[in-house]
Design a protein around this motif. Structure first.
Motif, PDB file in Angstrom:
ATOM      1  N   GLU A   1       1.281  -1.214  -0.015  1.00  0.00           N
ATOM      2  CA  GLU A   1       0.066   0.267   0.122  1.00  0.00           C
ATOM      3  C   GLU A   1       1.073   1.299  -0.273  1.00  0.00           C
ATOM      4  N   CYS A   2       1.995   1.176   0.598  1.00  0.00           N
ATOM      5  CA  CYS A   2       2.969   2.359   0.732  1.00  0.00           C
ATOM      6  C   CYS A   2       4.038   2.148   1.230  1.00  0.00           C
ATOM      7  N   ILE A   3       4.935   3.155   1.309  1.00  0.00           N
ATOM      8  CA  ILE A   3       6.301   2.376   1.545  1.00  0.00           C
ATOM      9  C   ILE A   3       6.636   3.752   2.681  1.00  0.00           C
ATOM     10  N   TYR A   4       7.223   3.586   3.857  1.00  0.00           N
ATOM     11  CA  TYR A   4       7.445   4.633   4.627  1.00  0.00           C
ATOM     12  C   TYR A   4       8.074   4.912   5.771  1.00  0.00           C
ATOM     13  N   SER A   5       9.029   6.053   6.117  1.00  0.00           N
ATOM     14  CA  SER A   5      10.019   6.416   7.079  1.00  0.00           C
ATOM     15  C   SER A   5       9.641   6.403   8.750  1.00  0.00           C
ATOM     16  N   GLU A   6      10.392   6.311   9.293  1.00  0.00           N
ATOM     17  CA  GLU A   6       9.800   6.145  10.746  1.00  0.00           C
ATOM     18  C   GLU A   6      10.556   6.033  11.691  1.00  0.00           C
ATOM     19  N   ASN A   7      11.533   7.019  12.435  1.00  0.00           N
ATOM     20  CA  ASN A   7      12.374   6.936  13.798  1.00  0.00           C
ATOM     21  C   ASN A   7      13.000   5.999  12.791  1.00  0.00           C
ATOM     22  N   LYS A   8      13.387   6.923  12.190  1.00  0.00           N
ATOM     23  CA  LYS A   8      15.174   6.198  11.003  1.00  0.00           C
ATOM     24  C   LYS A   8      15.065   5.265  10.275  1.00  0.00           C
ATOM     25  N   GLY A   9      13.325   4.197  10.011  1.00  0.00           N
ATOM     26  CA  GLY A   9      13.975   3.075   9.687  1.00  0.00           C
ATOM     27  C   GLY A   9      12.737   3.279   8.301  1.00  0.00           C
ATOM     28  N   THR A  10      13.109   2.517   7.576  1.00  0.00           N
ATOM     29  CA  THR A  10      11.787   2.447   6.195  1.00  0.00           C
ATOM     30  C   THR A  10      11.127   0.450   6.543  1.00  0.00           C
TER      31      THR A  10
ATOM     32  N   ARG B   1       2.935   3.178 -11.058  1.00  0.00           N
ATOM     33  CA  ARG B   1       2.628   2.801 -10.296  1.00  0.00           C
ATOM     34  C   ARG B   1       2.992   3.736  -8.794  1.00  0.00           C
ATOM     35  N   PHE B   2       3.686   3.598  -8.980  1.00  0.00           N
ATOM     36  CA  PHE B   2       3.680   4.676  -7.195  1.00  0.00           C
ATOM     37  C   PHE B   2       4.659   6.188  -7.325  1.00  0.00           C
ATOM     38  N   PHE B   3       4.067   6.784  -6.746  1.00  0.00           N
ATOM     39  CA  PHE B   3       4.416   7.773  -5.904  1.00  0.00           C
ATOM     40  C   PHE B   3       5.012   8.740  -5.089  1.00  0.00           C
ATOM     41  N   ARG B   4       6.102   9.210  -4.943  1.00  0.00           N
ATOM     42  CA  ARG B   4       6.446  10.160  -3.894  1.00  0.00           C
ATOM     43  C   ARG B   4       6.041  11.724  -3.189  1.00  0.00           C
ATOM     44  N   VAL B   5       5.253  11.110  -2.459  1.00  0.00           N
ATOM     45  CA  VAL B   5       3.524  12.293  -1.865  1.00  0.00           C
ATOM     46  C   VAL B   5       4.836  13.312  -0.963  1.00  0.00           C
ATOM     47  N   SER B   6       5.747  12.720  -0.149  1.00  0.00           N
ATOM     48  CA  SER B   6       6.450  13.474   0.671  1.00  0.00           C
ATOM     49  C   SER B   6       7.492  13.136   0.857  1.00  0.00           C
ATOM     50  N   ARG B   7       7.902  13.147   1.786  1.00  0.00           N
ATOM     51  CA  ARG B   7       9.558  13.089   2.423  1.00  0.00           C
ATOM     52  C   ARG B   7       9.718  11.891   2.893  1.00  0.00           C
ATOM     53  N   LYS B   8       8.476  11.459   3.580  1.00  0.00           N
ATOM     54  CA  LYS B   8       8.276  10.232   4.150  1.00  0.00           C
ATOM     55  C   LYS B   8       7.372   9.322   3.801  1.00  0.00           C
ATOM     56  N   PHE B   9       6.284   9.505   2.724  1.00  0.00           N
ATOM     57  CA  PHE B   9       5.794   8.558   2.329  1.00  0.00           C
ATOM     58  C   PHE B   9       5.850   8.071   0.738  1.00  0.00           C
ATOM     59  N   ILE B  10       5.681   6.678   0.490  1.00  0.00           N
ATOM     60  CA  ILE B  10       6.003   6.027  -1.528  1.00  0.00           C
ATOM     61  C   ILE B  10       4.051   5.865  -1.150  1.00  0.00           C
ATOM     62  N   VAL B  11       3.295   6.440  -2.195  1.00  0.00           N
ATOM     63  CA  VAL B  11       1.637   5.295  -2.088  1.00  0.00           C
ATOM     64  C   VAL B  11       1.924   4.890  -3.167  1.00  0.00           C
ATOM     65  N   ALA B  12       1.216   3.481  -3.632  1.00  0.00           N
ATOM     66  CA  ALA B  12       0.794   2.704  -4.487  1.00  0.00           C
ATOM     67  C   ALA B  12      -0.468   2.963  -5.278  1.00  0.00           C
ATOM     68  N   MET B  13      -0.359   3.235  -6.312  1.00  0.00           N
ATOM     69  CA  MET B  13      -1.527   4.376  -6.908  1.00  0.00           C
ATOM     70  C   MET B  13      -3.250   3.248  -6.977  1.00  0.00           C
ATOM     71  N   PRO B  14      -2.717   1.302  -7.089  1.00  0.00           N
ATOM     72  CA  PRO B  14      -4.040   0.738  -6.774  1.00  0.00           C
ATOM     73  C   PRO B  14      -4.943   0.686  -5.544  1.00  0.00           C
ATOM     74  N   ALA B  15      -3.644   1.093  -4.531  1.00  0.00           N
ATOM     75  CA  ALA B  15      -4.149   1.441  -2.710  1.00  0.00           C
ATOM     76  C   ALA B  15      -5.087   2.474  -3.009  1.00  0.00           C
ATOM     77  N   ILE B  16      -4.662   3.547  -3.518  1.00  0.00           N
ATOM     78  CA  ILE B  16      -5.506   4.866  -2.819  1.00  0.00           C
ATOM     79  C   ILE B  16      -7.102   4.399  -2.600  1.00  0.00           C
ATOM     80  N   ARG B  17      -8.042   4.852  -1.652  1.00  0.00           N
ATOM     81  CA  ARG B  17      -9.295   4.191  -1.170  1.00  0.00           C
ATOM     82  C   ARG B  17      -9.908   5.816  -1.716  1.00  0.00           C
ATOM     83  N   GLU B  18      -9.184   7.155  -1.556  1.00  0.00           N
ATOM     84  CA  GLU B  18      -9.903   8.137  -1.386  1.00  0.00           C
ATOM     85  C   GLU B  18      -8.725   9.393  -1.342  1.00  0.00           C
ATOM     86  N   ILE B  19      -9.231  10.873  -1.403  1.00  0.00           N
ATOM     87  CA  ILE B  19      -7.982  11.526  -1.561  1.00  0.00           C
ATOM     88  C   ILE B  19      -9.013  12.785  -0.970  1.00  0.00           C
TER      89      ILE B  19
END
Length: 251
Positions: free
Chosen positions: A162-171, A198-216
């Motif tokens: 669904e997404c790839i994200y960074s948190e507390n210096k981890g990915t 298929r994937f887009f870097r929406v911010s410094r913290k998140f890459i999202v997958a288009m098929p997983a987007i439920r709502e904007i």
């Protein structure tokens, strides 16, 4: 060639001990077993370098390539890896020996024989070339990730992400079954490996997958908020400067 001085760099201690026993059967007793980038760097800085290193790619504190960015090592290398097929293709193209885990004794013996038949003064692999080969080209985007769960490895196809994200210096990978998997890469290194259709870097913290987007949703300061099916962590906000490209990506 006389006695071959060997070294094992492997973060999974049971795997290191098993490899040690297999090498001893071949008459090669490793001088040491190291388990992290930091431990390896310290060892190389204070010891004579061996003839041959059995080197895991993914160590507990980073990728083993980081060792060579900090210490000049002229030993021959046999990689031990659980990487998928695009990486194995790179090893073959570079004529670098590799052993796919779990290590088969016959393959180990063949790799050692190949090393013995070489000139021991042959320079090691070009790690810059190897890094480039490990990054898929535009027609060969990442198809899966190999993640570690305890003492096991799990294959995660990109279709499940669904997404790839960074948190507390981890990915982390977050998957459709509401699981999170820690991976040994940064978002910066992952982004060029992912299919941009298929994937887009929406911010410094998140890459999202288009098929997983439920709502904007419209968000403050001309930003957008992305709602995913199962991810319930920090809000997935499209950075203001990325909104135009995000809209174009959505088509």
């Amino acid at each position: 060639m006389g006695v071959v001085r060997t070294l094992i760099v492997e973060d999974e201690k049971p795997a290191a001990r098993l490899l040690q026993r297999k090498l001893e059967k071949l008459g090669m007793a490793p001088e040491a077993m190291l388990h992290s980038v930091e431990e390896a760097v310290a060892w190389f800085e204070s010891n004579k370098h061996p003839d041959l290193i059995f080197l895991d790619i993914q160590l507990s504190d980073g990728l083993s390539f980081e060792i060579f960015e900090r210490v000049a090592v002229d030993s021959a290398i046999i990689f031990t890896t659980a990487y998928d097929e695009y990486a194995l293709k790179a090893f073959k193209l570079n004529s670098i020996d590799y052993l796919l885990k779990p290590i088969d004794e016959e393959e180990l013996e063949a790799a050692v024989d190949k090393f013995r038949s070489r000139n021991s003064n042959k320079p090691g692999p070009d790690l810059d070339d190897l890094r480039r080969l490990l990054s898929p080209g535009p027609e060969s985007y990442r198809k899966r990730f190999t993640v570690r769960i305890g003492q096991q490895l799990k294959i995660v196809p990109v279709e499940e992400i669904e997404c790839i994200y960074s948190e507390n210096k981890g990915t982390y990978l977050h998957t459709a079954d509401n699981r999170d998997y820690l991976i040994d890469q940064t978002l910066e290194s992952i982004e060029p490996e992912m299919d941009p259709s298929r994937f887009f870097r929406v911010s410094r913290k998140f890459i999202v997958a288009m098929p997983a987007i439920r709502e904007i949703q419209i968000y403050s300061n001309s930003r957008l908020k992305v709602i995913l099916p199962t991810y319930k962590g920090d809000e997935v906000i499209v950075a203001r400067e990325r909104v135009p490209d995000f809209k174009s990506w959505l088509g």
